[in-house]
Design a protein around this motif. Structure first.
Motif, PDB file in Angstrom:
ATOM      1  N   GLU A 265       0.924  -1.184   0.007  1.00  0.00           N
ATOM      2  CA  GLU A 265       0.273   0.108   0.018  1.00  0.00           C
ATOM      3  C   GLU A 265       0.878   1.241   0.023  1.00  0.00           C
ATOM      4  OE1 GLU A 265      -3.888   1.200   2.283  1.00  0.00           O
ATOM      5  OE2 GLU A 265      -2.096   1.154   3.621  1.00  0.00           O
ATOM      6  N   PHE A 266       0.546   2.143  -0.990  1.00  0.00           N
ATOM      7  CA  PHE A 266       1.146   3.478  -1.020  1.00  0.00           C
ATOM      8  C   PHE A 266       0.132   4.679  -0.736  1.00  0.00           C
ATOM      9  CE2 PHE A 266       2.973   7.288  -2.792  1.00  0.00           C
ATOM     10  CZ  PHE A 266       4.321   7.204  -2.600  1.00  0.00           C
ATOM     11  N   VAL A 267       0.500   5.559   0.396  1.00  0.00           N
ATOM     12  CA  VAL A 267      -0.544   6.585   0.610  1.00  0.00           C
ATOM     13  C   VAL A 267       0.452   7.974   0.349  1.00  0.00           C
ATOM     14  CG1 VAL A 267      -1.625   7.658   2.604  1.00  0.00           C
ATOM     15  CG2 VAL A 267      -1.306   5.108   2.335  1.00  0.00           C
ATOM     16  N   LEU A 268      -0.365   8.423  -0.708  1.00  0.00           N
ATOM     17  CA  LEU A 268       0.143   9.846  -1.027  1.00  0.00           C
ATOM     18  C   LEU A 268      -0.529  11.041  -0.349  1.00  0.00           C
ATOM     19  CD1 LEU A 268       1.425  11.642  -3.338  1.00  0.00           C
ATOM     20  CD2 LEU A 268      -0.642  11.376  -4.704  1.00  0.00           C
ATOM     21  N   THR A 269       0.302  11.974   0.095  1.00  0.00           N
ATOM     22  CA  THR A 269      -0.106  12.935   0.690  1.00  0.00           C
ATOM     23  C   THR A 269       0.187  14.344  -0.313  1.00  0.00           C
ATOM     24  OG1 THR A 269       0.089  12.267   2.728  1.00  0.00           O
ATOM     25  CG2 THR A 269      -0.230  14.586   2.647  1.00  0.00           C
ATOM     26  N   LEU A 270      -0.857  15.112  -0.832  1.00  0.00           N
ATOM     27  CA  LEU A 270      -0.666  16.128  -1.444  1.00  0.00           C
ATOM     28  C   LEU A 270      -1.135  17.572  -0.890  1.00  0.00           C
ATOM     29  CD1 LEU A 270       0.530  17.110  -4.297  1.00  0.00           C
ATOM     30  CD2 LEU A 270      -1.966  16.706  -5.188  1.00  0.00           C
ATOM     31  N   ALA A 271      -0.164  18.433  -0.602  1.00  0.00           N
ATOM     32  CA  ALA A 271      -0.608  19.456   0.071  1.00  0.00           C
ATOM     33  C   ALA A 271      -0.478  20.557  -1.105  1.00  0.00           C
ATOM     34  CB  ALA A 271       0.477  19.823   1.028  1.00  0.00           C
ATOM     35  N   VAL A 272      -1.646  21.440  -1.030  1.00  0.00           N
ATOM     36  CA  VAL A 272      -1.840  22.623  -1.994  1.00  0.00           C
ATOM     37  C   VAL A 272      -1.954  23.746  -1.160  1.00  0.00           C
ATOM     38  CG1 VAL A 272      -3.052  23.163  -4.043  1.00  0.00           C
ATOM     39  CG2 VAL A 272      -2.947  20.923  -3.736  1.00  0.00           C
ATOM     40  N   GLU A 273      -1.260  24.786  -1.707  1.00  0.00           N
ATOM     41  CA  GLU A 273      -1.539  26.146  -1.249  1.00  0.00           C
ATOM     42  C   GLU A 273      -1.688  27.175  -2.444  1.00  0.00           C
ATOM     43  OE1 GLU A 273       0.759  27.866   2.550  1.00  0.00           O
ATOM     44  OE2 GLU A 273       1.737  28.463   0.890  1.00  0.00           O
ATOM     45  N   ALA A 274      -2.585  27.964  -2.273  1.00  0.00           N
ATOM     46  CA  ALA A 274      -2.865  29.110  -3.308  1.00  0.00           C
ATOM     47  C   ALA A 274      -2.807  30.536  -2.572  1.00  0.00           C
ATOM     48  CB  ALA A 274      -4.206  29.057  -4.005  1.00  0.00           C
ATOM     49  N   LYS A 275      -1.912  31.251  -2.688  1.00  0.00           N
ATOM     50  CA  LYS A 275      -1.644  32.466  -2.137  1.00  0.00           C
ATOM     51  C   LYS A 275      -1.868  33.625  -3.347  1.00  0.00           C
ATOM     52  CE  LYS A 275       2.118  31.702   1.019  1.00  0.00           C
ATOM     53  NZ  LYS A 275       3.365  31.877   1.332  1.00  0.00           N
ATOM     54  N   GLU A 276      -2.552  34.656  -2.902  1.00  0.00           N
ATOM     55  CA  GLU A 276      -3.053  35.571  -3.528  1.00  0.00           C
ATOM     56  C   GLU A 276      -1.671  36.306  -3.821  1.00  0.00           C
ATOM     57  OE1 GLU A 276      -6.157  39.406  -3.759  1.00  0.00           O
ATOM     58  OE2 GLU A 276      -5.674  38.512  -1.810  1.00  0.00           O
ATOM     59  N   VAL A 277      -1.512  36.721  -5.394  1.00  0.00           N
ATOM     60  CA  VAL A 277      -0.359  37.441  -5.811  1.00  0.00           C
ATOM     61  C   VAL A 277      -0.225  38.765  -5.116  1.00  0.00           C
ATOM     62  CG1 VAL A 277       0.828  38.483  -7.722  1.00  0.00           C
ATOM     63  CG2 VAL A 277      -0.169  36.059  -7.949  1.00  0.00           C
ATOM     64  N   GLY A 278       1.106  39.274  -4.919  1.00  0.00           N
ATOM     65  CA  GLY A 278       1.202  40.545  -4.228  1.00  0.00           C
ATOM     66  C   GLY A 278       0.924  40.565  -2.874  1.00  0.00           C
ATOM     67  N   THR A 279       0.564  39.606  -2.358  1.00  0.00           N
ATOM     68  CA  THR A 279       0.442  39.620  -0.666  1.00  0.00           C
ATOM     69  C   THR A 279       0.603  38.131  -0.378  1.00  0.00           C
ATOM     70  OG1 THR A 279      -2.046  38.488  -0.736  1.00  0.00           O
ATOM     71  CG2 THR A 279      -1.960  40.985  -0.896  1.00  0.00           C
ATOM     72  N   ASP A 280       0.788  38.052   0.884  1.00  0.00           N
ATOM     73  CA  ASP A 280       0.942  36.720   1.518  1.00  0.00           C
ATOM     74  C   ASP A 280      -0.294  35.821   2.165  1.00  0.00           C
ATOM     75  OD1 ASP A 280       3.620  36.647   1.018  1.00  0.00           O
ATOM     76  OD2 ASP A 280       4.285  37.483   3.073  1.00  0.00           O
ATOM     77  N   LYS A 281      -1.162  36.419   1.627  1.00  0.00           N
ATOM     78  CA  LYS A 281      -2.547  35.687   2.175  1.00  0.00           C
ATOM     79  C   LYS A 281      -2.608  34.522   1.370  1.00  0.00           C
ATOM     80  CE  LYS A 281      -7.592  36.540   2.475  1.00  0.00           C
ATOM     81  NZ  LYS A 281      -8.610  37.472   2.202  1.00  0.00           N
ATOM     82  N   VAL A 282      -3.029  33.564   2.253  1.00  0.00           N
ATOM     83  CA  VAL A 282      -3.343  32.370   1.864  1.00  0.00           C
ATOM     84  C   VAL A 282      -4.636  32.217   1.618  1.00  0.00           C
ATOM     85  CG1 VAL A 282      -3.139  29.643   2.198  1.00  0.00           C
ATOM     86  CG2 VAL A 282      -1.316  31.213   2.929  1.00  0.00           C
ATOM     87  N   VAL A 283      -5.241  31.877   0.218  1.00  0.00           N
ATOM     88  CA  VAL A 283      -6.627  31.846  -0.144  1.00  0.00           C
ATOM     89  C   VAL A 283      -7.195  30.330   0.108  1.00  0.00           C
ATOM     90  CG1 VAL A 283      -8.221  32.249  -1.731  1.00  0.00           C
ATOM     91  CG2 VAL A 283      -6.507  33.878  -1.434  1.00  0.00           C
TER      92      VAL A 283
END
Length: 139
Positions: free
Chosen positions: A48-66
């Motif tokens: 068994e293989f368990v894949l963890t995929l973390a995704v982060e989308a930040k607004e361009v020009g800020t450090d705000k994680v949307v």
């Protein structure tokens, strides 16, 4: 002629989204910097293989994680192999097989929030194979 007796088979078993957060962007027509972080756990005794995929989308020009999401996908190999025996095509394919489910989840939830729908486009994940392989541990 290709000899299928030597082929290593695997199947996509199931997935879940274990964490998700959404913070509306400051601007209606914002652009986003999107980053991915893949990792894996492989059980040599069960295949068994368990894949963890973390995704982060930040607004361009800020450090705000949307958008921040962590998805987990499980794959099952046809039999038990050592980690070193896993073929490179598995590491190339694992993220692209799972990504449409994660992409659909993000789009649906941002739509249901009655906000600007975030549609993650088609992405070439060829460069994810090496980070996934490097971030895979045997359990």
């Amino acid at each position: 002629m290709i000899n299928s007796e030597n082929a290593i088979g695997f199947k996509f078993s199931k997935y879940k989204i274990s964490r998700f957060s959404f913070n509306e962007a400051n601007n209606e027509n914002s652009d986003f910097n999107i980053s991915f972080s893949p990792s894996g756990l492989y059980n040599e005794n069960t295949g068994e293989f368990v894949l963890t995929l973390a995704v982060e989308a930040k607004e361009v020009g800020t450090d705000k994680v949307v958008v921040e999401a962590i998805g987990i996908a499980e794959y099952q190999f046809d039999k038990q192999y050592q980690l070193a025996e896993l073929p490179s095509h598995f590491f190339l394919s694992a993220v692209p097989i799972f990504f449409p489910y994660l992409r659909s989840f993000v789009s649906t939830l941002t739509l249901q929030a009655n906000s600007n729908v975030m549609i993650l486009g088609l992405i070439n994940f060829t460069n994810m194979a090496e980070p996934l392989k490097a971030n895979t541990k045997v359990i």
